[in-house]
Design an enzyme around this catalytic site. Structure first.
Site, PDB file in Angstrom:
ATOM      1  N   HIS A  59     -53.839 -40.215 -10.724  1.00  0.00           N
ATOM      2  CA  HIS A  59     -52.625 -40.798 -10.149  1.00  0.00           C
ATOM      3  C   HIS A  59     -52.476 -40.379  -8.858  1.00  0.00           C
ATOM      4  CE1 HIS A  59     -50.569 -36.738 -11.449  1.00  0.00           C
ATOM      5  NE2 HIS A  59     -50.097 -37.102 -10.146  1.00  0.00           N
ATOM      6  N   ASP A 108     -56.116 -39.639 -16.925  1.00  0.00           N
ATOM      7  CA  ASP A 108     -55.733 -39.067 -15.676  1.00  0.00           C
ATOM      8  C   ASP A 108     -56.756 -38.211 -15.067  1.00  0.00           C
ATOM      9  OD1 ASP A 108     -54.082 -38.952 -13.286  1.00  0.00           O
ATOM     10  OD2 ASP A 108     -52.465 -37.615 -14.245  1.00  0.00           O
ATOM     11  N   GLY A 207     -46.404 -31.767  -6.922  1.00  0.00           N
ATOM     12  CA  GLY A 207     -47.376 -31.129  -6.123  1.00  0.00           C
ATOM     13  C   GLY A 207     -48.342 -30.180  -6.712  1.00  0.00           C
ATOM     14  N   SER A 209     -50.165 -31.507  -9.387  1.00  0.00           N
ATOM     15  CA  SER A 209     -51.218 -32.385  -9.918  1.00  0.00           C
ATOM     16  C   SER A 209     -52.545 -32.307  -9.491  1.00  0.00           C
ATOM     17  CB  SER A 209     -50.742 -33.982  -9.572  1.00  0.00           C
ATOM     18  OG  SER A 209     -49.454 -34.166 -10.467  1.00  0.00           O
TER      19      SER A 209
HETATM   20  N1  ARG Z   1     -47.112 -35.430 -11.618  1.00  0.00           N
HETATM   21  C1  ARG Z   1     -46.971 -34.265 -11.126  1.00  0.00           C
HETATM   22  C2  ARG Z   1     -47.423 -34.255  -9.496  1.00  0.00           C
HETATM   23  O1  ARG Z   1     -47.776 -35.256  -8.945  1.00  0.00           O
HETATM   24  C3  ARG Z   1     -47.441 -32.943 -11.624  1.00  0.00           C
HETATM   25  C4  ARG Z   1     -46.128 -32.663 -12.603  1.00  0.00           C
HETATM   26  C5  ARG Z   1     -46.549 -31.692 -13.424  1.00  0.00           C
HETATM   27  N2  ARG Z   1     -45.033 -31.294 -14.054  1.00  0.00           N
HETATM   28  C6  ARG Z   1     -44.803 -30.492 -14.988  1.00  0.00           C
HETATM   29  N3  ARG Z   1     -43.809 -30.294 -15.263  1.00  0.00           N
HETATM   30  N4  ARG Z   1     -45.904 -29.952 -15.473  1.00  0.00           N
HETATM   31  O2  ARG Z   1     -47.740 -33.162  -8.857  1.00  0.00           O
END
Ligand code: ARG
Length: 258
Positions: A59, A108, A207, A209
């Site tokens: 993503h 992902d 952040g 991810s």
């Molecule tokens: N999708 C998020 C990103 O783009 C990561 C989120 C992970 N969140 C969590 N609560 N574990 O950085």
């Protein structure tokens, strides 16, 4: 394959969650250059798995960047401050999983090949080292304590990313607690896994991810998950969701051969 061997090396920062990159040497930071905007912008985390290859989350690349917009930095503790011993690479190629589903974040996973004139790319140092891929049959017990790291936000609604690398400790949730029922009815597939801090303290956040969920197995640090999504950050009884790396070992092998 390259000079990098994945090996265990554990030192934790006690009494705080700020961490040094030497304790998470497989942690990569991916930056992007936008066409109209000057500078390099932090995009996502990554995980070094061999001298020339890093995993990240699909993503992160939805905007369809060209390879020359991307940079991978290894060995840096502070998100935006270059370090003397860091290793910086351009990206030769990257592959986003062909069946990544942007609706529910299934599959992902992405694999990036670092660019180098030599056969090797990253060189092993005190701050740069690969993490191991798990053995295909690996089954870690429920509630195994594992580690996450990243430059993501400190709080769900914080406007800023963390300036300093942070680490967190989370436990692997049983599959029975990793279902839509526990995650506000979002789709949870068996290519995902859940991990959280049962004390409700540590979690990944925006952040983080693409970064690692690593667990100690025998003498190694194995990449078990890739930070993928969550509901807010660190909410009570809601785990973070990770790409289940062991489901993608064949995909990783095949993609590295291309
Ligand atoms: N999708 C998020 C990103 O783009 C990561 C989120 C992970 N969140 C969590 N609560 N574990 O950085």
């Amino acid at each position: 394959m390259g000079l990098l061997a994945c090996r265990v090396r554990r030192y934790r920062i006690k009494g705080g969650s700020y961490a040094d990159i030497a304790a998470h040497p497989w942690r990569a930071a991916i930056f992007v250059k936008y066409h109209q905007v000057p500078g390099e912008h932090f995009l996502c985390g990554g995980i070094l798995i061999s001298s020339c290859w890093a995993l990240s989350a699909a993503h992160c690349f939805e905007e369809g960047f060209s390879t020359n917009q991307l940079k991978i930095v290894l060995g840096r503790t502070s998100r935006a401050t270059p370090e003397e011993n860091e290793q910086k690479f351009q990206v030769k190629n990257y592959t986003v999983h062909q069946r990544f589903d942007s609706e529910n974040f299934n599959n992902d996973i992405a694999l990036l090949q670092l660019k180098s004139d030599a056969e090797d790319c990253a060189v092993e140092t005190g701050t740069v080292r690969a993490a191991c891929l798990p053995m295909p049959e690996l089954q870690l017990p429920d509630w195994t304590e594992c580690e996450i790291s990243g430059y993501g936000k400190n709080e769900e609604f914080s406007p800023f990313y963390s300036e300093h690398l942070k680490e967190g400790h989370v436990r692997l949730f049983p599959a029975s607690r990793c279902t839509a029922q526990y995650l506000e009815n979002r789709t949870v597939t068996d290519s995902m896994l859940c991990a959280g801090d049962t004390r409700n303290l540590d979690d990944a956040c925006k952040g983080d991810s693409g970064g690692p969920l690593v667990c100690v197995k025998d003498d190694r640090m194995d990449v078990i998950g890739i930070i993928s999504w969550g509901i807010g950050c660190g909410r009570k009884d809601i785990p973070g969701v990770y790409t289940n790396v062991s489901r993608y070992l064949d995909w990783i092998q095949d993609t590295m051969k291309l």
